[in-house]
Motif scaffolding. Sequence first.
Motif, PDB file in Angstrom:
ATOM      1  N   SER A 166       0.802  -1.217   0.000  1.00 31.57           N
ATOM      2  CA  SER A 166       0.000   0.000   0.000  1.00 31.57           C
ATOM      3  C   SER A 166       0.840   1.274   0.000  1.00 31.57           C
ATOM      4  O   SER A 166       0.309   2.370   0.199  1.00 31.57           O
ATOM      5  N   LEU A 167       2.139   1.156  -0.215  1.00 30.28           N
ATOM      6  CA  LEU A 167       2.962   2.370  -0.300  1.00 30.28           C
ATOM      7  C   LEU A 167       2.416   3.242  -1.440  1.00 30.28           C
ATOM      8  O   LEU A 167       1.891   2.725  -2.420  1.00 30.28           O
ATOM      9  N   PRO A 168       2.555   4.566  -1.300  1.00 32.57           N
ATOM     10  CA  PRO A 168       1.814   5.440  -2.208  1.00 32.57           C
ATOM     11  C   PRO A 168       2.383   5.594  -3.619  1.00 32.57           C
ATOM     12  O   PRO A 168       1.770   6.263  -4.443  1.00 32.57           O
ATOM     13  N   ALA A 169       3.530   4.987  -3.918  1.00 29.50           N
ATOM     14  CA  ALA A 169       4.052   5.119  -5.282  1.00 29.50           C
ATOM     15  C   ALA A 169       4.432   3.742  -5.812  1.00 29.50           C
ATOM     16  O   ALA A 169       5.063   2.944  -5.104  1.00 29.50           O
ATOM     17  N   TYR A 170       4.053   3.474  -7.054  1.00 28.60           N
ATOM     18  CA  TYR A 170       4.382   2.198  -7.683  1.00 28.60           C
ATOM     19  C   TYR A 170       5.890   1.920  -7.590  1.00 28.60           C
ATOM     20  O   TYR A 170       6.311   0.792  -7.334  1.00 28.60           O
ATOM     21  N   ASP A 171       6.694   2.963  -7.784  1.00 27.34           N
ATOM     22  CA  ASP A 171       8.158   2.803  -7.776  1.00 27.34           C
ATOM     23  C   ASP A 171       8.679   2.296  -6.434  1.00 27.34           C
ATOM     24  O   ASP A 171       9.800   1.820  -6.349  1.00 27.34           O
ATOM     25  N   TYR A 172       7.901   2.456  -5.374  1.00 31.46           N
ATOM     26  CA  TYR A 172       8.355   2.044  -4.042  1.00 31.46           C
ATOM     27  C   TYR A 172       7.978   0.594  -3.694  1.00 31.46           C
ATOM     28  O   TYR A 172       8.396   0.073  -2.663  1.00 31.46           O
ATOM     29  N   LEU A 173       7.161  -0.029  -4.557  1.00 27.35           N
ATOM     30  CA  LEU A 173       6.671  -1.371  -4.203  1.00 27.35           C
ATOM     31  C   LEU A 173       7.797  -2.390  -4.196  1.00 27.35           C
ATOM     32  O   LEU A 173       7.849  -3.274  -3.351  1.00 27.35           O
ATOM     33  N   THR A 174       8.696  -2.284  -5.171  1.00 28.15           N
ATOM     34  CA  THR A 174       9.831  -3.206  -5.239  1.00 28.15           C
ATOM     35  C   THR A 174      11.107  -2.417  -5.032  1.00 28.15           C
ATOM     36  O   THR A 174      11.393  -1.503  -5.796  1.00 28.15           O
ATOM     37  N   PRO A 175      11.875  -2.761  -4.021  1.00 33.89           N
ATOM     38  CA  PRO A 175      13.131  -2.030  -3.803  1.00 33.89           C
ATOM     39  C   PRO A 175      14.144  -2.390  -4.887  1.00 33.89           C
ATOM     40  O   PRO A 175      13.948  -3.358  -5.628  1.00 33.89           O
ATOM     41  N   THR A 176      15.222  -1.657  -4.931  1.00 35.14           N
ATOM     42  CA  THR A 176      16.321  -2.064  -5.802  1.00 35.14           C
ATOM     43  C   THR A 176      16.797  -3.438  -5.321  1.00 35.14           C
ATOM     44  O   THR A 176      16.626  -3.797  -4.152  1.00 35.14           O
ATOM     45  N   TYR A 177      17.395  -4.213  -6.235  1.00 33.06           N
ATOM     46  CA  TYR A 177      17.623  -5.635  -5.952  1.00 33.06           C
ATOM     47  C   TYR A 177      18.502  -5.894  -4.730  1.00 33.06           C
ATOM     48  O   TYR A 177      18.289  -6.859  -4.006  1.00 33.06           O
ATOM     49  N   GLU A 178      19.526  -5.056  -4.528  1.00 34.93           N
ATOM     50  CA  GLU A 178      20.417  -5.363  -3.401  1.00 34.93           C
ATOM     51  C   GLU A 178      19.664  -5.186  -2.081  1.00 34.93           C
ATOM     52  O   GLU A 178      19.973  -5.873  -1.100  1.00 34.93           O
ATOM     53  N   SER A 179      18.627  -4.343  -2.084  1.00 39.25           N
ATOM     54  CA  SER A 179      17.777  -4.225  -0.889  1.00 39.25           C
ATOM     55  C   SER A 179      16.759  -5.356  -0.855  1.00 39.25           C
ATOM     56  O   SER A 179      16.507  -5.945   0.205  1.00 39.25           O
ATOM     57  N   ALA A 180      16.182  -5.666  -2.015  1.00 42.33           N
ATOM     58  CA  ALA A 180      15.143  -6.709  -2.070  1.00 42.33           C
ATOM     59  C   ALA A 180      15.694  -8.054  -1.595  1.00 42.33           C
ATOM     60  O   ALA A 180      14.997  -8.818  -0.919  1.00 42.33           O
ATOM     61  N   GLU A 181      16.946  -8.341  -1.940  1.00 40.70           N
ATOM     62  CA  GLU A 181      17.499  -9.639  -1.543  1.00 40.70           C
ATOM     63  C   GLU A 181      17.781  -9.710  -0.036  1.00 40.70           C
ATOM     64  O   GLU A 181      17.991 -10.803   0.494  1.00 40.70           O
ATOM     65  N   ILE A 182      17.784  -8.582   0.642  1.00 35.85           N
ATOM     66  CA  ILE A 182      17.920  -8.649   2.109  1.00 35.85           C
ATOM     67  C   ILE A 182      16.682  -9.335   2.689  1.00 35.85           C
ATOM     68  O   ILE A 182      16.778 -10.164   3.602  1.00 35.85           O
ATOM     69  N   HIS A 183      15.501  -8.998   2.144  1.00 33.71           N
ATOM     70  CA  HIS A 183      14.270  -9.577   2.697  1.00 33.71           C
ATOM     71  C   HIS A 183      14.256 -11.085   2.529  1.00 33.71           C
ATOM     72  O   HIS A 183      13.889 -11.826   3.433  1.00 33.71           O
ATOM     73  N   SER A 184      14.684 -11.550   1.344  1.00 32.64           N
ATOM     74  CA  SER A 184      14.641 -12.982   1.068  1.00 32.64           C
ATOM     75  C   SER A 184      15.736 -13.723   1.835  1.00 32.64           C
ATOM     76  O   SER A 184      15.483 -14.741   2.477  1.00 32.64           O
ATOM     77  N   MET A 185      16.961 -13.202   1.771  1.00 30.64           N
ATOM     78  CA  MET A 185      18.070 -13.936   2.399  1.00 30.64           C
ATOM     79  C   MET A 185      17.974 -13.888   3.919  1.00 30.64           C
ATOM     80  O   MET A 185      18.330 -14.854   4.602  1.00 30.64           O
ATOM     81  N   SER A 186      17.476 -12.791   4.470  1.00 32.74           N
ATOM     82  CA  SER A 186      17.348 -12.726   5.928  1.00 32.74           C
ATOM     83  C   SER A 186      16.288 -13.710   6.411  1.00 32.74           C
ATOM     84  O   SER A 186      16.411 -14.286   7.498  1.00 32.74           O
ATOM     85  N   MET A 187      15.242 -13.916   5.594  1.00 35.53           N
ATOM     86  CA  MET A 187      14.232 -14.906   5.972  1.00 35.53           C
ATOM     87  C   MET A 187      14.876 -16.288   6.105  1.00 35.53           C
ATOM     88  O   MET A 187      14.494 -17.078   6.963  1.00 35.53           O
ATOM     89  N   GLU A 188      15.886 -16.570   5.261  1.00 38.33           N
ATOM     90  CA  GLU A 188      16.587 -17.860   5.352  1.00 38.33           C
ATOM     91  C   GLU A 188      17.229 -18.022   6.732  1.00 38.33           C
ATOM     92  O   GLU A 188      17.214 -19.099   7.314  1.00 38.33           O
ATOM     93  N   TYR A 189      17.816 -16.930   7.237  1.00 38.67           N
ATOM     94  CA  TYR A 189      18.534 -17.039   8.521  1.00 38.67           C
ATOM     95  C   TYR A 189      17.598 -16.895   9.713  1.00 38.67           C
ATOM     96  O   TYR A 189      17.824 -17.504  10.753  1.00 38.67           O
ATOM     97  N   LEU A 190      16.541 -16.093   9.568  1.00 34.39           N
ATOM     98  CA  LEU A 190      15.596 -15.955  10.682  1.00 34.39           C
ATOM     99  C   LEU A 190      14.783 -17.237  10.857  1.00 34.39           C
ATOM    100  O   LEU A 190      14.321 -17.546  11.959  1.00 34.39           O
ATOM    101  N   SER A 191      14.614 -17.993   9.775  1.00 30.84           N
ATOM    102  CA  SER A 191      13.860 -19.250   9.898  1.00 30.84           C
ATOM    103  C   SER A 191      14.780 -20.426  10.235  1.00 30.84           C
ATOM    104  O   SER A 191      14.294 -21.527  10.513  1.00 30.84           O
ATOM    105  N   ALA A 192      16.092 -20.192  10.224  1.00 31.38           N
ATOM    106  CA  ALA A 192      17.045 -21.294  10.463  1.00 31.38           C
ATOM    107  C   ALA A 192      16.782 -22.047  11.773  1.00 31.38           C
ATOM    108  O   ALA A 192      16.862 -23.287  11.796  1.00 31.38           O
ATOM    109  N   PRO A 193      16.429 -21.358  12.879  1.00 30.82           N
ATOM    110  CA  PRO A 193      16.216 -22.119  14.123  1.00 30.82           C
ATOM    111  C   PRO A 193      15.042 -23.098  14.038  1.00 30.82           C
ATOM    112  O   PRO A 193      14.901 -23.955  14.910  1.00 30.82           O
TER     113      PRO A 193
END
Length: 567
Positions: free
Chosen positions: A378-405
């Motif tokens: 729901s962010l107010p600009a389409y351009d903000y929905l997907t971050p630049t890739y180096e930021s976007a991959e933080i969300h995915s890769m961090s989920m790998e480590y936060l779910s590790a336990p």
Amino acid sequence: MNPIAASAGVDFKDIHVETPDVEKVAVDYRQLRERWEAASAAPARLAVFEQWDALRRRLASWQALTKLRFDQDTTSTERKAEREHLDEISPKLTALETEMQRLLLASPHRKDLEDRLGAHLLKLWEADITSFTPAIEADLTHESNLESQYTELMAGARLAIDGHHVNLTGIEPYAQSPDRALRHRAQLARAKFFAAHADEFDRIYDELVSVRHAMARKLGFSNFTGLGYRRMHRVDFDQAEVERYREHVVRHIVPLAKKIVQRRGDALGLTELAYWDEGLSSPTGNPAPQGDHDWIVAQGREALAQVHPEIGDFYGMMVERRLIDLRNRDGKAGGGYCTAFPDYGVPYVFANFNGTHGDVHVLVHEMGHAFQDWKSRSLPAYDYLTPTYESAEIHSMSMEYLSAPFMESFFGRDAERYRRQQLEDAVLFLPYGVSVDHFQHLVYARPEAGPAERHRMWQEVEARYLPWRRYGDLAHFAKGGFWQAKEHVYHVPFYYIDYTLALCCALQFWVRSRENYEQAVTDYIALCARGGEAAFKDLVRSANLSSPFDDGTLARVASAAGAELGF
Ligand SMILES: [Zn+2]
């Protein structure tokens, strides 16, 4: 946004997106431009912005659905025709979009937008307008076409192994077998596929490099590298910083990676590890999930709910609304990714399970992307929905480590071995990731180089970052063809350093989660909700992480990983 999407998420079968009529879209754009010019006050101008934003979300949903449908069945002539139509009209839609961006950036009222939406938005648009001119429309279509040719070539792979025929995803369980001879045969089958199509892989890339260089020249860049960075929306770091960062990888990560390789070799009783041994973390075999596709999907709920109840509920929604396609099928494009239908406010996860630990890895990784998309829809600009890739991959890769336990949900008693392999593989990935990046810098700096010279460039970077690599009799890889298996090199130039930058952040979340799990997850969820409303370094800082570009960050990450791995 579609009203039902706001709370519950929409079922995939209810997603319908009409193929746009370019003429009609052009009329919509003309009216938007006129309304902007005629608007007498800020609220009226912001209303025009919102109408335009809704149009962009609709068009993006159509693009996402058309690409997804092609990837789900690359053999369908109907889906292929739709994909080709998309390749043809997308540059025309980009032309209309950048024309609007130019108008708003040049407007005396651009401050209305900046005040309401932030200065980052205008920086992203500035990157967009310098990456496009109508003079490159035909080049863009040609580029997309070549990218589809690569997808088809890869998706059509039929590798013979022990009386079976499998695709490039299906070979992976053989390539990870504890039986060394079988691992070797699997890699031979892979290498033979690339050798058999070597001319095609070289031709497609050669044409891609030429067309990309030509576009860069038309836009006033000396070669494609500058344009490539703009296309990636890199507004807060440059080539020099990336170069220094690669140096840090050589200094702090490569020595640790060598130790891991050495230890894997010792465990296997080998004096020298061959390429086909690298992926085996233990002589008894890699930990594998204890069930099939349906079981893994069901277990995902339990694992992710333990990270945070909100993430568990989100995952349940994705499964119930059929926003996943994870089975490996013939003719389906390879790889895994998350896409989204911003008009409906829901993401979609695409992958190819093959029975290895990679299934859990890809599921959790892509769910990280999907969760970010959902949180920031729901962010107010389409351009903000997907971050630049180096930021976007933080969300995915961090989920790998936060779910590790919680990996017991998938691996039972082997969960500890999975966590160890996950960390070892992270360390081994960093040098490979920067190799793919360095290689592309060499390629685009010398667009006149032919295929043979490019293969030598790859050998040069391999010697620097992956000094342990031994291809033996895998002839095509031994003569510098390994990069051809990496779709990013063909599809999204310069998208690769991003994984390593994000991994450096994800490993910081891993360290922090062991000190204070709740705080780390709170920061993670807050980061996801920010989507792409800021540039990389700002987002990283706001999540209480250090920038990977800062001196000391990689060294600290390497030392934490090294200590955990017992070095
Ligand atoms: Zn990813």
